[in-house]
Every structure is written in C-alpha cells, then in structure tokens.
Design a protein around this motif. Sequence first.
Motif, PDB file in Angstrom:
ATOM      1  N   THR A 145       0.829  -1.217   0.000  1.00 39.49           N
ATOM      2  CA  THR A 145       0.000   0.000   0.000  1.00 39.49           C
ATOM      3  C   THR A 145       0.866   1.270   0.000  1.00 39.49           C
ATOM      4  O   THR A 145       2.022   1.245   0.425  1.00 39.49           O
ATOM      5  N   TRP A 147       1.478   5.659   0.732  1.00 38.47           N
ATOM      6  CA  TRP A 147       1.489   6.520   1.913  1.00 38.47           C
ATOM      7  C   TRP A 147       0.372   7.560   1.889  1.00 38.47           C
ATOM      8  O   TRP A 147       0.118   8.213   2.893  1.00 38.47           O
ATOM      9  N   ARG A 156      -9.380  -1.158   2.688  1.00 36.67           N
ATOM     10  CA  ARG A 156     -10.044  -1.413   1.401  1.00 36.67           C
ATOM     11  C   ARG A 156      -9.590  -2.755   0.820  1.00 36.67           C
ATOM     12  O   ARG A 156     -10.295  -3.372   0.042  1.00 36.67           O
ATOM     13  N   LYS A 171       2.341  -5.132   3.217  1.00 37.71           N
ATOM     14  CA  LYS A 171       3.481  -4.247   3.439  1.00 37.71           C
ATOM     15  C   LYS A 171       3.026  -2.805   3.222  1.00 37.71           C
ATOM     16  O   LYS A 171       2.708  -2.423   2.095  1.00 37.71           O
ATOM     17  N   GLU A 174       6.917   2.590   3.488  1.00 40.11           N
ATOM     18  CA  GLU A 174       7.908   2.840   4.550  1.00 40.11           C
ATOM     19  C   GLU A 174       7.712   4.234   5.170  1.00 40.11           C
ATOM     20  O   GLU A 174       8.153   4.481   6.292  1.00 40.11           O
ATOM     21  N   PHE A 223      -2.130  -4.400  -5.105  1.00 41.10           N
ATOM     22  CA  PHE A 223      -1.181  -3.295  -4.992  1.00 41.10           C
ATOM     23  C   PHE A 223      -1.872  -1.972  -5.256  1.00 41.10           C
ATOM     24  O   PHE A 223      -2.684  -1.863  -6.186  1.00 41.10           O
ATOM     25  N   THR A 224      -1.561  -0.968  -4.465  1.00 37.42           N
ATOM     26  CA  THR A 224      -1.939   0.408  -4.786  1.00 37.42           C
ATOM     27  C   THR A 224      -0.665   1.225  -4.741  1.00 37.42           C
ATOM     28  O   THR A 224       0.067   1.202  -3.745  1.00 37.42           O
ATOM     29  N   GLY A 225      -0.403   1.912  -5.826  1.00 39.07           N
ATOM     30  CA  GLY A 225       0.810   2.721  -5.897  1.00 39.07           C
ATOM     31  C   GLY A 225       1.049   3.165  -7.329  1.00 39.07           C
ATOM     32  O   GLY A 225       0.120   3.236  -8.140  1.00 39.07           O
ATOM     33  N   SER A 226       2.292   3.425  -7.634  1.00 39.23           N
ATOM     34  CA  SER A 226       2.611   3.983  -8.949  1.00 39.23           C
ATOM     35  C   SER A 226       2.504   2.930 -10.050  1.00 39.23           C
ATOM     36  O   SER A 226       2.664   1.731  -9.803  1.00 39.23           O
ATOM     37  N   GLU A 247      -4.192  -1.048  -8.351  1.00 37.70           N
ATOM     38  CA  GLU A 247      -4.783   0.307  -8.326  1.00 37.70           C
ATOM     39  C   GLU A 247      -3.624   1.267  -8.526  1.00 37.70           C
ATOM     40  O   GLU A 247      -2.870   1.544  -7.604  1.00 37.70           O
ATOM     41  N   LEU A 248      -3.471   1.762  -9.757  1.00 36.69           N
ATOM     42  CA  LEU A 248      -2.237   2.487 -10.104  1.00 36.69           C
ATOM     43  C   LEU A 248      -2.496   3.977 -10.321  1.00 36.69           C
ATOM     44  O   LEU A 248      -3.539   4.494  -9.958  1.00 36.69           O
ATOM     45  N   GLY A 249      -1.532   4.621 -10.900  1.00 41.88           N
ATOM     46  CA  GLY A 249      -1.611   6.079 -11.037  1.00 41.88           C
ATOM     47  C   GLY A 249      -2.716   6.538 -11.981  1.00 41.88           C
ATOM     48  O   GLY A 249      -3.212   5.778 -12.809  1.00 41.88           O
ATOM     49  N   CYS A 281      -4.485   9.796  -6.189  1.00 41.17           N
ATOM     50  CA  CYS A 281      -4.474   9.191  -7.530  1.00 41.17           C
ATOM     51  C   CYS A 281      -5.671   9.651  -8.351  1.00 41.17           C
ATOM     52  O   CYS A 281      -5.612   9.668  -9.569  1.00 41.17           O
ATOM     53  N   GLU A 378       1.623  12.551 -13.495  1.00 41.48           N
ATOM     54  CA  GLU A 378       0.877  12.910 -12.283  1.00 41.48           C
ATOM     55  C   GLU A 378       1.667  13.977 -11.544  1.00 41.48           C
ATOM     56  O   GLU A 378       2.835  13.757 -11.213  1.00 41.48           O
ATOM     57  N   PHE A 380       0.876  15.271  -8.482  1.00 45.36           N
ATOM     58  CA  PHE A 380       0.886  14.853  -7.071  1.00 45.36           C
ATOM     59  C   PHE A 380       1.313  16.001  -6.154  1.00 45.36           C
ATOM     60  O   PHE A 380       2.147  15.834  -5.254  1.00 45.36           O
ATOM     61  N   PHE A 444     -14.301   0.978  -7.145  1.00 47.71           N
ATOM     62  CA  PHE A 444     -13.204   1.919  -7.375  1.00 47.71           C
ATOM     63  C   PHE A 444     -12.132   1.206  -8.186  1.00 47.71           C
ATOM     64  O   PHE A 444     -11.689   0.120  -7.832  1.00 47.71           O
TER      65      PHE A 444
HETATM   66  P1  NAD Z   1       5.065   3.801  -5.028  1.00 47.17           P
HETATM   67  O1  NAD Z   1       4.682   2.925  -6.144  1.00 47.17           O
HETATM   68  O2  NAD Z   1       6.414   4.386  -5.005  1.00 47.17           O
HETATM   69  O3  NAD Z   1       4.913   3.045  -3.648  1.00 47.17           O
HETATM   70  C1  NAD Z   1       3.749   2.312  -3.329  1.00 47.17           C
HETATM   71  C2  NAD Z   1       4.163   1.133  -2.498  1.00 47.17           C
HETATM   72  O4  NAD Z   1       5.012   0.317  -3.275  1.00 47.17           O
HETATM   73  C3  NAD Z   1       4.919   1.488  -1.226  1.00 47.17           C
HETATM   74  O5  NAD Z   1       4.514   0.604  -0.205  1.00 47.17           O
HETATM   75  C4  NAD Z   1       6.361   1.191  -1.609  1.00 47.17           C
HETATM   76  O6  NAD Z   1       7.140   0.816  -0.513  1.00 47.17           O
HETATM   77  C5  NAD Z   1       6.186   0.026  -2.550  1.00 47.17           C
HETATM   78  N1  NAD Z   1       7.285  -0.166  -3.492  1.00 47.17           N
HETATM   79  C6  NAD Z   1       8.120   0.760  -4.011  1.00 47.17           C
HETATM   80  N2  NAD Z   1       8.990   0.172  -4.860  1.00 47.17           N
HETATM   81  C7  NAD Z   1       8.698  -1.149  -4.866  1.00 47.17           C
HETATM   82  C8  NAD Z   1       9.234  -2.285  -5.532  1.00 47.17           C
HETATM   83  N3  NAD Z   1      10.276  -2.184  -6.362  1.00 47.17           N
HETATM   84  N4  NAD Z   1       8.682  -3.496  -5.312  1.00 47.17           N
HETATM   85  C9  NAD Z   1       7.635  -3.628  -4.471  1.00 47.17           C
HETATM   86  N5  NAD Z   1       7.083  -2.590  -3.796  1.00 47.17           N
HETATM   87  C10 NAD Z   1       7.612  -1.366  -3.992  1.00 47.17           C
HETATM   88  O7  NAD Z   1       3.935   4.901  -4.965  1.00 47.17           O
HETATM   89  P2  NAD Z   1       3.750   6.001  -3.864  1.00 47.17           P
HETATM   90  O8  NAD Z   1       4.659   7.121  -4.210  1.00 47.17           O
HETATM   91  O9  NAD Z   1       3.806   5.445  -2.496  1.00 47.17           O
HETATM   92  O10 NAD Z   1       2.208   6.409  -4.095  1.00 47.17           O
HETATM   93  C11 NAD Z   1       1.842   7.273  -5.083  1.00 47.17           C
HETATM   94  C12 NAD Z   1       1.313   6.534  -6.274  1.00 47.17           C
HETATM   95  O11 NAD Z   1       0.251   5.661  -5.906  1.00 47.17           O
HETATM   96  C13 NAD Z   1       0.720   7.465  -7.289  1.00 47.17           C
HETATM   97  O12 NAD Z   1       1.101   7.087  -8.587  1.00 47.17           O
HETATM   98  C14 NAD Z   1      -0.781   7.298  -7.094  1.00 47.17           C
HETATM   99  O13 NAD Z   1      -1.538   7.625  -8.211  1.00 47.17           O
HETATM  100  C15 NAD Z   1      -0.872   5.877  -6.742  1.00 47.17           C
HETATM  101  N6  NAD Z   1      -2.109   5.625  -5.998  1.00 47.17           N
HETATM  102  C16 NAD Z   1      -3.091   4.935  -6.632  1.00 47.17           C
HETATM  103  C17 NAD Z   1      -4.292   4.709  -5.990  1.00 47.17           C
HETATM  104  C18 NAD Z   1      -5.384   3.944  -6.681  1.00 47.17           C
HETATM  105  O14 NAD Z   1      -6.283   3.509  -5.999  1.00 47.17           O
HETATM  106  N7  NAD Z   1      -5.334   3.764  -7.974  1.00 47.17           N
HETATM  107  C19 NAD Z   1      -4.490   5.169  -4.671  1.00 47.17           C
HETATM  108  C20 NAD Z   1      -3.449   5.865  -4.047  1.00 47.17           C
HETATM  109  C21 NAD Z   1      -2.244   6.078  -4.741  1.00 47.17           C
END
Ligand code: NAD
Length: 477
Positions: A145, A147, A156, A171, A174, A223-226, A247-249, A281, A378, A380, A444
Amino acid sequence: MNIISSILSPDALDDSGGMAVANPATGEELARVRTYTAQEVDGMIHAAEAARRDWAAETAKFRADKLRDWFNLIIAHREQLAEICTLECGKPLAEARAELDYAASFVEWFAEEARRAYGETIPSFAAGKEILVRKEPVGTCAAITPWNFPLAMITRKSAPALAAGCAMVMKPSEATPLSALALEALAVKAGIPAAILRIVPSADPAETGRLFCTHPVIRKISFTGSTAVGKLLLEQAGSTVKKACMELGGNAPFIVFEDADIDAAVEGAMIAKFRNAGQACIGANRLLVQQGVHDRFVGALAERAAALKVGNGMDPESQIGPLINDRALEKVERLTDAALGDGATRVCGGGRHNAGAQFYTPTVLTGVRQDMAIAQQEIFGPVASIIPFADEAEAIRIANDTRSGLASYCYTGDLGRAWRVMGALEYGMVAINEGLLGTEVAPFGGIKESGIGREGSRHGMDEYLELKYVLMGGLRG
Ligand code: NAD
C-alpha cells in the motif's frame, strides 16, 4: 505513553534499531518500527496459510462479527487514528478524520458483504446432471500500500479478503507504517487471529515485493501505488500465475463546460485538486475549461487557492499540509517550472512555501498544453493546470489522450452532454457535477495503465473469491 505507543503493539516498535518514521511537516522522528527480513516474512506467509483454512471454515457470520468488532474499535479510536495519520503523512486533521471514516466504512461494508457471497445454480445441459457454482476464498493474499491514504488502503484491501475467508499479509509504505500497525493492533483486539492479518513493514520494498510476487503460497497480490511499480509486480507475479489487483496512477481530467454551474465547478475543483495537497491518484491533474467560461473559472479558482491556509496538519486551521518527502517536492517544482518555461502562465503560487521544508504553495497555471510534461505526468502536488478547449469533441480528445484511465470529472448543465461525455471518457470512474467520488458502496478502479480489478462494492468481494464449477452426475433415479 504517547499516542503511537498507546495503540500499537510494543512488538511493532523497535527503538534501538528499527526503521525511522518522520513527520513530513517538521522532519521530527515519530517512532522506529520493527522491520522484517525475507525469512521472517516467509514464516508469516506460511503461518497465514496454516491459519486461513480454520478462518475460512468458520461461518460467514462469525467472520462478519469479527469485522464488525474491528469496525467498532476503529470508530472508538477515531481521534487517535486520525492523529497518527496526520503525524506520519501530513494531511490536515480534518482530512485524516474523513479518511478514517472512509477506511472504517470498508470494514463495515465487507462485514455486511461477508454473508452475501452467494453462488449460483445453472440449468443443466442434460437430465440426471446438476450444475452449481460455489464461491470459495482465493487463499493467502499479499498486499502493498502507498502513503497517501495510509488508513483506507489497508482496510479497502484487507476487509474484503478477511470477509471472503482469505488471510492477508501486507506491506505498508515505509513512510507511513504507523497507521497500518495501529489498525492491525485493533484487529487483534477485535479477535481476528494475528496470523490472518499481518502488517510487515520493510525497509527494502523491492525485496518484500519480489517475495510476495514469487512466493508459491501467495495466491493473489493486491497493490496500490505507482504504475511503474505495478508493472514490475505484475511481471514478477507472472512467474507463479497469481491473481492481481492493481490500483495504479491516474491523470484525471476535470472538464468544465460553458453550460456548467461555475460556482459548483470551482467548489468541486477545490476538492478534486487540493485534497491531501494534491497527493491523490484521483486528483484532478488537468483542468480542461471551455473558452467562454475560462477567465471566470480561473479567477474564482485562483482566489480560493490563494486563500488556502498552508501549515502543519495538526493545526486545526491548516488546509494544505506538506508533501510527503523531498523527492515529491522536487517533482512538483520541476513540472511547474518546466510548464512556465514552456509558455504556461502563473496566476497564483508557483513556488515553495515558508511553512516548512516540504511545503509547496497552492498554485494555478493557465495556458497549459496537453503536450507539456505537467499534463502527461501525475503532478501529485497542489498545482492546478488549466488547459483551455473550444468544444466537446476537443475536450474528449484531450481528456482521453493519456495512458491512464482512473478517475474523470465533468461539469455541465446539459443532460445530453453529460451522458455523451460520460460514455466517451475512457476511465474506470466518471463523476458528473461532483468533485469527490470515493465511497465503499461503488467499485473503485481504473482501466488502461491505471490498473486491473475493483475495490469496494460487492465487486470488491469477488476479487477475493474464486468460482468453483461443480457438475453433479448420476442423479437419475
Ligand atoms: P510507489 O509505487 O512508489 O509506492 C507504493 C508502495 O510500493 C509502497 O509501499 C512502496 O514501498 C512500494 N514499493 C516501491 N517500490 C517497490 C518495488 N520495487 N517493489 C515492491 N514494492 C515497492 O507509490 P507512492 O509514491 O507510495 O504512491 C503514489 C502513487 O500511488 C501514485 O502514482 C498514485 O496515483 C498511486 N495511488 C493509486 C491509488 C489507486 O487507488 N489507484 C491510490 C493511491 C495512490
């Protein structure tokens, strides 16, 4: 005892050697959390796998009652959880309370959905044979997830998994493990077995991610993140053919037509753009404004943006908190400066804010073009990029000119146009005349490079259930 140690399990903290968590508003260290080696996480995955069959064998009502108890404890600790969220991720306390309510709503919703995971029967193709379809839990799942919503992204994902009869190892980012660990402590207090929901902070996300994605016991990765990290995880998860929810960017367009209620559009834009200092996001990344109302909209938005109170989220007056880290601040600065260098015009803001090292001033830019980096990536951050357009066809073309497809917004007073534009927008979510669309009752998620799968709603439960087709023969007397 401070607010953090009053909720977290003492085992979760490691004052001598753990990973430091800092307050982005001040830089001050909040706590040191225990991190886990790959070998320890492997042990937890096996423990989850061993525990999940008993969890799944309980009645749906049993699991629902545990989730309900968890929900009640979350609500009972509303203020403490909101404060922890603000301390570690920086958002204003009022927003942290709203996030807490959103986070709790998933636990309540999936406590209710736990009892509605109905299967089906299918009219048979032959006499003496019957067909039924059972819904069975996927198994042991893993999640990673971000931050920016440190409470809601935990619930969720975990609430539907637990409701379905799965175990979950997660996880958190950090930057924000404390909210996740606080929720875990309350889950244990609610009687959810510790092995069924494990939060595993890691100082090496890449290593933990690889372990989750390649582990033979894990059946699903959420996964939710980039988008960049999501692509990497999908590639790794291919090695063991896991189910995946990503759930990505996003790169949300926020379209304002001349026939819209402009006051309502400005109100919606303030939420869609400046909530969480633009770190969402589904945040409005490109504001597409029709020429006839351009100046009026920009004037009203800039007035509101310039009046936003920037400061530490713990100050009840603050409306815009810090960005999460230096890297985020530098990205916002780089994109804004490049847009200005490329011909955009600054209406307000446009630089760092003196509230602290990681604060950026709410900014409105006009004359942004779709080919600029600020419209392609993005942002952000609290920067509203305004792109003018002439007509409906041009608005739709610009809106869809991206590899993302998460959220989109459209303001119009014309019912026919609302329907046409909604149909034409290549996005998983469309808000018409609304600036905020997150709710536990609706699905969502995104299309294109914004992701796979849905969270929330009854569809969110299906993400953690497999269909088992059963053919019963020999039934003729
Ligand atoms: P990030 O992808 O850098 O980090 C997200 C998670 O991934 C963190 O827990 C991080 O520790 C982990 N991570 C980083 N590198 C990794 C790797 N190599 N292998 C496995 N895990 C790894 O994203 P962020 O900066 O924390 O969050 C912002 C991004 O998340 C934005 O792009 C945003 O749009 C997206 N986001 C999407 C949603 C959605 O529901 N679609 C919701 C919130 C945020």
